[in-house]
Write an enzyme that holds these catalytic residues in place. Structure first.
Site, PDB file in Angstrom:
ATOM      1  N   ASP A   1       0.852  -1.167   0.000  1.00  0.00           N
ATOM      2  CA  ASP A   1       0.000   0.000   0.000  1.00  0.00           C
ATOM      3  C   ASP A   1       0.890   1.218   0.000  1.00  0.00           C
ATOM      4  O   ASP A   1       1.885   1.270   0.709  1.00  0.00           O
ATOM      5  CB  ASP A   1      -0.886   0.004   1.248  1.00  0.00           C
ATOM      6  CG  ASP A   1      -2.083  -0.903   1.058  1.00  0.00           C
ATOM      7  OD1 ASP A   1      -2.600  -0.943  -0.065  1.00  0.00           O
ATOM      8  OD2 ASP A   1      -2.476  -1.580   2.031  1.00  0.00           O
TER       9      ASP A   1
ATOM     10  N   GLU B   1      -3.676  16.131   6.666  1.00  0.00           N
ATOM     11  CA  GLU B   1      -3.491  17.117   5.607  1.00  0.00           C
ATOM     12  C   GLU B   1      -3.733  18.520   6.157  1.00  0.00           C
ATOM     13  O   GLU B   1      -2.962  19.447   5.920  1.00  0.00           O
ATOM     14  CB  GLU B   1      -4.456  16.875   4.440  1.00  0.00           C
ATOM     15  CG  GLU B   1      -4.119  15.664   3.599  1.00  0.00           C
ATOM     16  CD  GLU B   1      -4.759  14.388   4.130  1.00  0.00           C
ATOM     17  OE1 GLU B   1      -5.286  14.417   5.262  1.00  0.00           O
ATOM     18  OE2 GLU B   1      -4.699  13.367   3.431  1.00  0.00           O
TER      19      GLU B   1
ATOM     20  N   PHE C   1     -15.806  18.549   6.983  1.00  0.00           N
ATOM     21  CA  PHE C   1     -15.829  17.859   5.689  1.00  0.00           C
ATOM     22  C   PHE C   1     -17.008  16.889   5.663  1.00  0.00           C
ATOM     23  O   PHE C   1     -17.237  16.155   6.608  1.00  0.00           O
ATOM     24  CB  PHE C   1     -14.522  17.071   5.533  1.00  0.00           C
ATOM     25  CG  PHE C   1     -14.435  16.287   4.271  1.00  0.00           C
ATOM     26  CD1 PHE C   1     -13.916  16.871   3.111  1.00  0.00           C
ATOM     27  CD2 PHE C   1     -14.874  14.970   4.221  1.00  0.00           C
ATOM     28  CE1 PHE C   1     -13.838  16.148   1.947  1.00  0.00           C
ATOM     29  CE2 PHE C   1     -14.804  14.255   3.040  1.00  0.00           C
ATOM     30  CZ  PHE C   1     -14.280  14.840   1.900  1.00  0.00           C
ATOM     31  N   THR C   2     -17.797  16.945   4.602  1.00  0.00           N
ATOM     32  CA  THR C   2     -18.838  15.928   4.451  1.00  0.00           C
ATOM     33  C   THR C   2     -18.691  15.295   3.087  1.00  0.00           C
ATOM     34  O   THR C   2     -18.112  15.894   2.173  1.00  0.00           O
ATOM     35  CB  THR C   2     -20.259  16.526   4.548  1.00  0.00           C
ATOM     36  OG1 THR C   2     -20.448  17.357   3.409  1.00  0.00           O
ATOM     37  CG2 THR C   2     -20.452  17.323   5.826  1.00  0.00           C
TER      38      THR C   2
ATOM     39  N   THR D   1     -20.488  17.689   0.347  1.00  0.00           N
ATOM     40  CA  THR D   1     -19.834  18.902  -0.135  1.00  0.00           C
ATOM     41  C   THR D   1     -18.382  18.644  -0.530  1.00  0.00           C
ATOM     42  O   THR D   1     -17.842  19.284  -1.403  1.00  0.00           O
ATOM     43  CB  THR D   1     -19.841  19.998   0.942  1.00  0.00           C
ATOM     44  OG1 THR D   1     -19.089  19.517   2.056  1.00  0.00           O
ATOM     45  CG2 THR D   1     -21.254  20.319   1.371  1.00  0.00           C
ATOM     46  N   ARG D   2     -17.761  17.731   0.146  1.00  0.00           N
ATOM     47  CA  ARG D   2     -16.355  17.409  -0.032  1.00  0.00           C
ATOM     48  C   ARG D   2     -15.482  18.660   0.135  1.00  0.00           C
ATOM     49  O   ARG D   2     -14.508  18.860  -0.602  1.00  0.00           O
ATOM     50  CB  ARG D   2     -16.116  16.718  -1.382  1.00  0.00           C
ATOM     51  CG  ARG D   2     -16.802  15.354  -1.430  1.00  0.00           C
ATOM     52  CD  ARG D   2     -16.302  14.518  -2.541  1.00  0.00           C
ATOM     53  NE  ARG D   2     -16.713  15.097  -3.811  1.00  0.00           N
ATOM     54  CZ  ARG D   2     -15.952  15.136  -4.899  1.00  0.00           C
ATOM     55  NH1 ARG D   2     -14.747  14.636  -4.864  1.00  0.00           N
ATOM     56  NH2 ARG D   2     -16.392  15.667  -6.003  1.00  0.00           N
TER      57      ARG D   2
END
Lengths: 682, 590, 197
Positions: A307, A348, A377-378, A381-382
């Protein structure tokens, strides 16, 4: 996640381990146990025969029976030494199992009845699907999934890692292990295993070697050794008629000595110790292999699926650069970016705050006075951001911000579009920052490839192992990171099905695949892979599907696992070669000694110039026994492994163990012969 | 030892090297059923054979069927040979009116020729009619050689194929081998032999008058010796060249005459001798290339070839050196090599061949499972005689018998790969196939059958009255005789320390068992390996793969062979040839 | 296919295969070679027989016994009573066999009396592999030159000339050994220097 292996290993010289190993060496003399090891069983039979013959000689007042006694004793030592090797290999595991058993001690659990009331029951009474409540300071009574709540848990009993870990309901961090302790908060756990079948139970069995089954390679090697034993048995048994024909019949001590020296006792005595030690080396690196087969398979791996996140790159992307839009100052953008990220606890988000602080000297501010409303953040909506003083500050992915801005007639400036493209092309991730729907600029987030990975992959390549990076990134980004990290291939925008298809594809080509995983959706791929390493932090499903569990949850460890697997196989091969090569010298010691009396001319074969026939035979037998002891450290530690190609590795090992195996006993037997002389044994 | 002698050995190996690729490629074409220049002539014959015998040309067989067919063919043809021997009196081409062969001898001979051994417990000149020699013995020289070759091809296919259940069609392989490989070469070689003086006729034996009639001592049936004058010499004739060609090409080795290739009618000149040497190694050497080509790893074929060549050179050099030393017990005899004589140990050797050609022949015939001899191995010096003995004990894998040499070598390759392959840190792989418990088991079984048969029978014989009775050379040499006899039978070689009196119930029966075990009980495990390998996947090669090419692998292979085999037999050898050598130099006679 | 079916089917094929291939390789092939050989190399194919005065006196390839001092002697032979082509073969005596050592000792002693100054060439006192060896080494011939010349009353150089005429070098210069064909040499000796009756 830490990359340090924990010093959980008890040193081999620990007196408790030694003491137990010595006792076990005698217990293992039981022929019912020993018969599983044909080579050593033959030695034991030989020892019984010579002892019996010696006893008869003594009873019959045959003179000069000291030789018989010494041979018999050394034969018994040979068996004991082999047993000791195995016992030592098991010793560390047993010591560890004892520690684990302590963690398994009976605790009381608060079981939640159907009607919601609690009752106290002993942990041994818990069954799968029971619901229990665990509070701060309490031991989790059994393996399970957190169904309600979040808690920090001390898992040091299992992992040796003292830093607590977070366990929470839902998602991939819901699994808890019986015997670990909740430090803060209260959680409800749905028990998933019955008593005696818990992870801890299985682990105890594994480290103890109780569940140990012979691996395919070990079985094949055992067949080879048994075959060689039969051949040498034939050679020795038929030697007596030839000797009778020649007028020089041999006594039983000499024949048994020859037999024991010829059969591959060195590898026969150390074989199971090598296997156990291989498992043990995994455990020392905090990897629990569910079977020896898995350890062995890891040496054969052709393809590593790694990964990207956490393995190849540092856990998360980090902000590295700000690109303001035309007419926007860098400071303005920095300010907005900071505001939008203050409440963003994702790595981030934090990295943006850090970048802004380091680069623009903007410190975090007390926002309470500004009466901010943080917008999380949802998935819809991102975006995330903050509303304050009538300002709407948002940051998010290009698509999201573009939709958000252009809907209000504020298109993304062309310059920023170009920047976004460039960032994506170089493997970074662009974020846009907008204030009141106007795009202020872009933030470049980048994956940081861990130091030393390129060298690691180069080594793997030299070993003939291909690495494939798995990432959810788009192909462009993936390619850039792959290049940077030096992996051989990548799978971009990977979905679990893609991973599965990749594994199947490689396997169809005859390759063995190893991978790590932690999520429930990794489980099928973990099961399909030849070596599937589940992270201990992962879900129960992942742990069930894989054939190894990494207690440190460190995906980079896959590389170490491969090395351990290879080391295990190399150690077996090296000692087999050594063992067989040893026979040459033993012939030159024993054959002339056998017939020196009848045919003094055969003395020319006595190239070592051993003093007397009896001393020659005794020296060979002693060498044969001592070499087992001498090689125990090597068997337990494993042959030093270097990441080289097969040809270089073979040349090196053939030289050391093949040629060395031919030469070493000449020297060893000669030295022992000199000692025997000094000690006046023969 | 002379420079010319060494030169001959060198030229020989060079010729073999040169033949390897063309022959190997040709055999690939034959067994892959690709077109060859002989097709216009042979293809109709092939089709006719299939029609007459009911073979389905395109049927593929799993290893079990392949083995079954091989065993049935060997069994049936063995029975027919037995019947021919038992009825030769009534069959054509028997100008000397030889009687039917006795049952036990007929049986021993049938087993011997079917198993490609060609052990001969009889004097052919006075035992076998021309018909028996042609239709019985020479025929089996073809058939048993073809069986050996097709088994090797099946094993090669097992290595080359992947995820496959079948190894080819035994009958098709057999027929193509006979027609395309063995027949054309034999025909050509037979005529070359005739041109050099090998006889080829169906005439009765020729009686000639001696130039100088001789007075000889004759021991009558009553044990009394009397003196007689011999005026005539009766010279045996026969269809020799046609049999000689396939005897050599098919590594059979059964002589038309008792003296085998020492007989001037079988091997009249040093040139025919050299041609025989080349033919013995031709097919086995070519097969190494076939192996490389069919498995798409030419380097592997050459690595195997190199291992064989190295072992050959060791043997040839030792034998040549030992024989050139002569016999230290022969006082007053000039054994030094010089321009006028080869010197060395000439007992049992022909003048025209001398030391080098005979030592080379002995090495070659036992490296391969040929067993033809151009000198008497029994009279070799102890170490010179040990070379053929060891060659056979190694399993005749140095080029080896046609086919059987290669598949025997592959068993050692598997063992070498398994033992050392682990040392690169992977499950051992042979050309991409994982070597697992089953393969190791079968490989060990192969080795065990060989060692068991040789060691147990000769050990028993060395203390048993019936065994001891066969020994003609007392002392350590007697032990060598016994070891040689059972090694030769088990290895399907057929040469002997021929002084041994083996035409007894004990030897005929035990040697017969040894021949059967050595042929069929060693072929079955190998075919089982082939069947198992065919089923496996091929792991693609990577840097981490154990290479079965190059000098390193060759060294490893040679060491494995030497260690595994010589360790088994070293105790026996030390009481046989090695002891005899030491005693000989100590001046002992027996 | 069941095992029984496989066996039965292949059993029949085995039988037919044996018969058909025997016809080809056991009968047709040797007859074809015989026909070609008799046509192409009639003398060679029949044993290179030597005819003298209408009588077959031997084969170029098969040795004959000679024992009188008039003739060159071949090597000792273990074939039957000596050079018996129906019992080809060697002595098969091992290198440490007393019989061998004694026999060689006796032969050597006897030969030493006729030519005491030169050690006996080894091939003269050892039996060949076939017992029919037609040749001796040039050394063995040279060893006997003196005796033959003396008995026949001719010059040694004449005898040597004949020996040289019947000496064959190595094939292609490197195969085998130089050798002297005893039967040919003795026949030539009788022809060139007839014995006075």
């Amino acid at each position: 996640m830490t990359t340090v292996s924990h010093a959980r290993a008890t040193p081999l010289t620990d007196p408790r381990i030694l003491q137990r190993a010595i006792l076990d060496s005698f217990a293992k003399l039981d022929p019912r146990v020993l018969v599983k090891n044909p080579v050593m069983f033959v030695v034991e039979v030989g020892a019984v025969v010579t002892t019996f013959q010696w006893a008869r000689d003594v009873a019959g007042h045959v003179t000069g029976n000291a030789f018989g006694l010494q041979i018999s004793l050394w034969l018994w030592f040979t068996v004991l030494f082999a047993n000791f090797a195995e016992a030592m290999a098991e010793g560390r595991g047993k010591a560890q199992a004892d520690n684990l058993r302590k963690a398994r001690t009976e605790t009381m659990a608060r079981r939640i009845r159907e009607d919601g009331t609690r009752e106290m029951v002993p942990s041994s009474a818990l069954r799968a699907l029971d619901l229990v409540e665990v509070g701060p300071g309490e031991f989790i009574p059994g393996d399970g999934e957190v169904v309600v709540g979040v808690a920090s848990v001390d898992e040091s009993a299992i992992t040796g890692e003292s830093a607590p870990v977070i366990r929470e309901a839902g998602g991939d961090r819901s699994a808890v292990t019986g015997g670990t302790r909740v430090l803060s908060d209260e959680i409800q756990v749905c028990i998933t295993s019955n008593p005696g079948e818990t992870f801890l139970d299985r682990m105890i069995k594994l480290v103890e070697g109780a569940a140990r089954q012979k691996t395919p390679n070990e079985i094949a090697l055992n067949i080879l050794l048994a075959g060689l034993t039969i051949i040498f048995l034939l050679a020795v048994v038929t030697l007596q008629p030839y000797a009778i024909y020649s007028g020089a019949p041999q006594n039983i001590f000499v024949l048994v000595s020859l037999l024991v020296c010829l059969i591959p006792t060195t590898i026969g005595g150390l074989l199971s110790a090598i296997g156990i030690a291989g498992m043990d080396r995994m455990i020392q690196r905090n990897v629990i292999a569910m079977s020896g087969r898995a350890v062995e398979a890891s040496g054969d791996v052709d393809v590593l699926l790694l990964d990207k996140t956490g393995t190849i790159t540092l856990g998360n992307r980090q902000a590295t650069q700000l690109y303001p839009a035309p007419g926007v100052s860098e400071a303005e953008l920095a300010n907005a970016a900071q505001l939008a990220s203050l409440a963003d606890e994702t790595p981030e988000g934090r990295s943006i705050v850090v970048l802004v602080k380091d680069k623009y000297g903007l410190r975090g501010r007390e926002l309470a006075s500004l009466n901010p409303t943080f917008v999380p953040f949802t998935a819809q909506t991102r975006m995330s951001g903050v509303d304050l003083d009538g300002q709407e500050i948002r940051k998010g992915a290009y698509d999201a911000i573009e939709k958000y801005s252009s809907a209000f007639g504020q298109p993304v400036p062309k310059e920023i579009k170009d920047v976004v493209q460039t960032i994506a092309n170089t493997g970074g991730t662009p974020l846009l920052v907008a204030r009141n729907r106007k795009v202020l600029g872009a933030v470049q987030l980048e994956d940081i490839v861990k130091g030393g990975m390129k060298e690691r992959f180069d080594q793997l390549r030299a070993m003939g192992i291909r690495t494939v990076m798995i990432t959810g990134d788009n192909p462009l980004t993936a390619a850039a990171i792959a290049r940077q990290a030096g992996v051989d291939g990548f799978l971009a925008e990977a979905k679990p099905e893609d991973k599965m298809a990749l594994i199947r594809g490689e396997q169809a080509k005859g390759k063995l695949v190893a991978m790590t995983g932690d999520g429930t959706n990794d489980a099928p791929a973990l099961a399909q892979a030849d070596v599937g390493v589940a992270m201990n932090t992962g879900t129960q499903a992942a742990k069930e599907a894989g054939n190894m569990v990494d207690l440190d949850s460190n995906p980079t460890k896959l590389i170490e696992i491969v090395e351990i697997g290879k080391q295990l196989l190399i150690t077996r091969g090296a000692l087999t070669t050594f063992s067989v090569a040893n026979d040459v010298a033993k012939y030159f010691a024993i054959i002339p000694a056998m017939f020196a009396a009848a045919f003094p001319q055969l003395e020319v074969l006595n190239v070592m110039h051993l003093r007397t026939p009896q001393s020659a035979i005794l020296s060979a037998v002693i060498f044969n026994a001592l070499i087992i002891i001498a090689l125990i450290p090597l068997a337990l530690r494993g042959v030093r492994y270097r990441p080289l190609g097969a040809a270089a590795l073979l040349r090196r090992n053939l030289l050391i163990y093949g040629l060395g195996g031919v030469i070493a006993p000449f020297i060893g037997i000669k030295l022992i012969d000199m000692f025997v002389a000094v000690l006046r044994w023969a | 030892m002379t420079a010319i002698g060494w030169f001959q050995i060198g030229v020989f190996l060079a010729v073999i090297l040169a033949l390897t690729k063309p022959l190997g490629v040709y055999m690939v074409r034959v067994f892959n059923r690709e077109p060859t220049i002989l097709d216009p002539v042979l293809r109709p014959v092939e089709r006719l054979v299939y029609r007459l015998t009911g073979v389905h040309e395109h049927l593929e067989m799993p290893w079990t069927d392949y083995t079954t067919a091989m065993l049935l063919f060997s069994g049936v043809s063995m029975l027919i040979l037995y019947l021919i021997e038992r009825m030769q009196k009534w069959l054509p081409w028997n100008p000397e009116h030889l009687g039917n062969v006795t049952p036990d001898l007929a049986w021993n001979t049938a087993v011997s020729f079917t198993s490609n051994t060609n052990w001969q417990a009889y004097v052919p000149e006075t035992t076998m009619s021309y018909f028996t020699q042609m239709a019985g013995l020479a025929y089996h020289n073809f058939a048993s050689a073809a069986v050996g070759i097709v088994l090797a091809i099946a094993v090669i296919r097992g290595i080359a194929r992947h995820e496959a259940e079948t190894l080819g069609n035994f009958w098709v392989d057999l027929t193509r081998c006979l027609l395309w490989v063995l027949l054309p070469v034999s025909l050509l070689v037979a005529l070359v032999f005739v041109s050099q003086g090998v006889v080829q006729n169906l005439k009765p034996y020729t009686t000639v008058s001696l130039v100088e009639p001789q007075m000889v001592q004759v021991t009558g049936a009553d044990g009394k010796t009397s003196t007689e004058t011999v005026h005539d010499q009766k010279i045996a004739q026969g269809p020799v060249a046609s049999q000689e060609a396939i005897k050599i090409l098919g590594t059979n080795g059964g002589g038309f005459y008792n003296a085998n290739s020492a007989h001037p009618f079988e091997n009249p000149t040093p040139s025919t001798n050299f041609l025989q040497l080349v033919l013995i190694f031709a097919i086995p050497s070519g097969l190494t290339y076939t192996l490389g080509r069919m498995t798409r790893s030419p380097g592997h074929g050459w690595a195997v070839w190199a291992a064989m060549a190295a072992l050959f050179l060791c043997g040839a050099a030792t034998a040549y050196w030992a024989e050139a030393q002569g016999n230290p017990l022969l006082a007053g005899v000039n054994q030094a090599a010089g321009p006028l004589q080869p010197g060395g140990n000439m007992e049992g050797k022909e003048t025209r061949f001398g030391i080098a050609s005979t030592a080379l022949y002995a090495t070659v015939t036992t490296d391969a499972s040929c067993g033809a001899v151009n000198g008497m191995h029994d009279s070799f010096t102890p170490l010179g005689g040990m070379v053929p003995l060891i060659n056979i004990m190694l399993g005749e894998i140095v080029f080896g018998g046609v086919g059987s040499g290669l598949y025997g070598m592959i068993v050692f390759v598997i063992l070498a790969v398994f033992i050392a392959g682990l040392m690169v840190g992977r499950t051992p792989e042979y050309l991409g196939k994982k070597i697992e418990a089953y393969d190791v088991k079968m490989a060990m079984l192969f080795v065990l059958v060989g060692s068991f048969t040789i060691l147990v029978f000769s050990a028993f014989s060395s203390v048993e009255k019936s065994g001891l009775a066969g020994i003609s050379n007392p002392g350590p040499h007697g032990l060598s005789q016994l070891l040689y006899a059972y090694s030769s039978a088990t290895g399907n070689n057929g040469s002997a320390f021929a002084g041994i009196n083996a035409n007894t119930l004990w030897f005929n029966s035990t040697l017969g068992v040894a021949m059967l075990l050595g042929r069929f009980f060693m072929a079955i495990p190998v075919l089982a390996i082939a069947g198992n390998l065919a089923r496996k996947k091929i792991t693609p090669e990577s840097l981490g793969t154990f290479r079965v090419t190059g000098a390193l692998f060759t060294t490893l292979l040679v060491s494995t062979i030497l260690i595994v085999s010589s360790l088994t037999f070293f105790p026996a050898l030390s009481l046989g040839p090695i002891l005899e050598h030491l005693l000989m130099y100590a001046g002992k006679v027996f | 296919m069941g095992v029984e079916v496989t066996v039965k089917k292949n059993l029949w094929i085995s039988l037919w295969m044996t018969l058909v291939t025997t016809a080809i390789f056991g009968v047709a092939y040797p007859l074809a070679v015989t026909a070609l050989a008799q046509f192409l190399f009639p003398s060679r194919a029949n044993g290179e027989l030597i005819e003298r005065d209408g009588k077959l006196v031997g084969s170029h390839l098969i040795g004959q016994p000679f024992s009188s001092p008039w003739y060159f002697h071949p090597r000792p032979s273990a074939a039957g009573a000596g050079y018996d082509p129906l019992a080809s073969g060697g002595s098969n005596l091992g290198p440490t066999n007393k019989q061998l050592i004694d026999r060689v000792k006796a032969d050597t002693a006897q030969l030493a009396t006729e030519n005491p100054s030169v050690p006996v060439p080894v091939d003269l006192v050892t039996t060949s592999g076939s017992g029919l060896d037609p040749d001796i080494s040039p050394a063995a011939a040279e060893f006997q030159v003196h005796r033959v010349a003396r008995v026949r009353g001719i010059r040694e150089s004449d005898v040597r000339r004949l020996v040289a005429a019947h000496t064959r070098p190595r094939d292609f210069g490197f195969l085998g050994e130089p050798r002297v064909n005893v039967l040919e040499l003795n026949l030539d000796l009788d022809f060139s220097f007839p014995r006075k009756k």
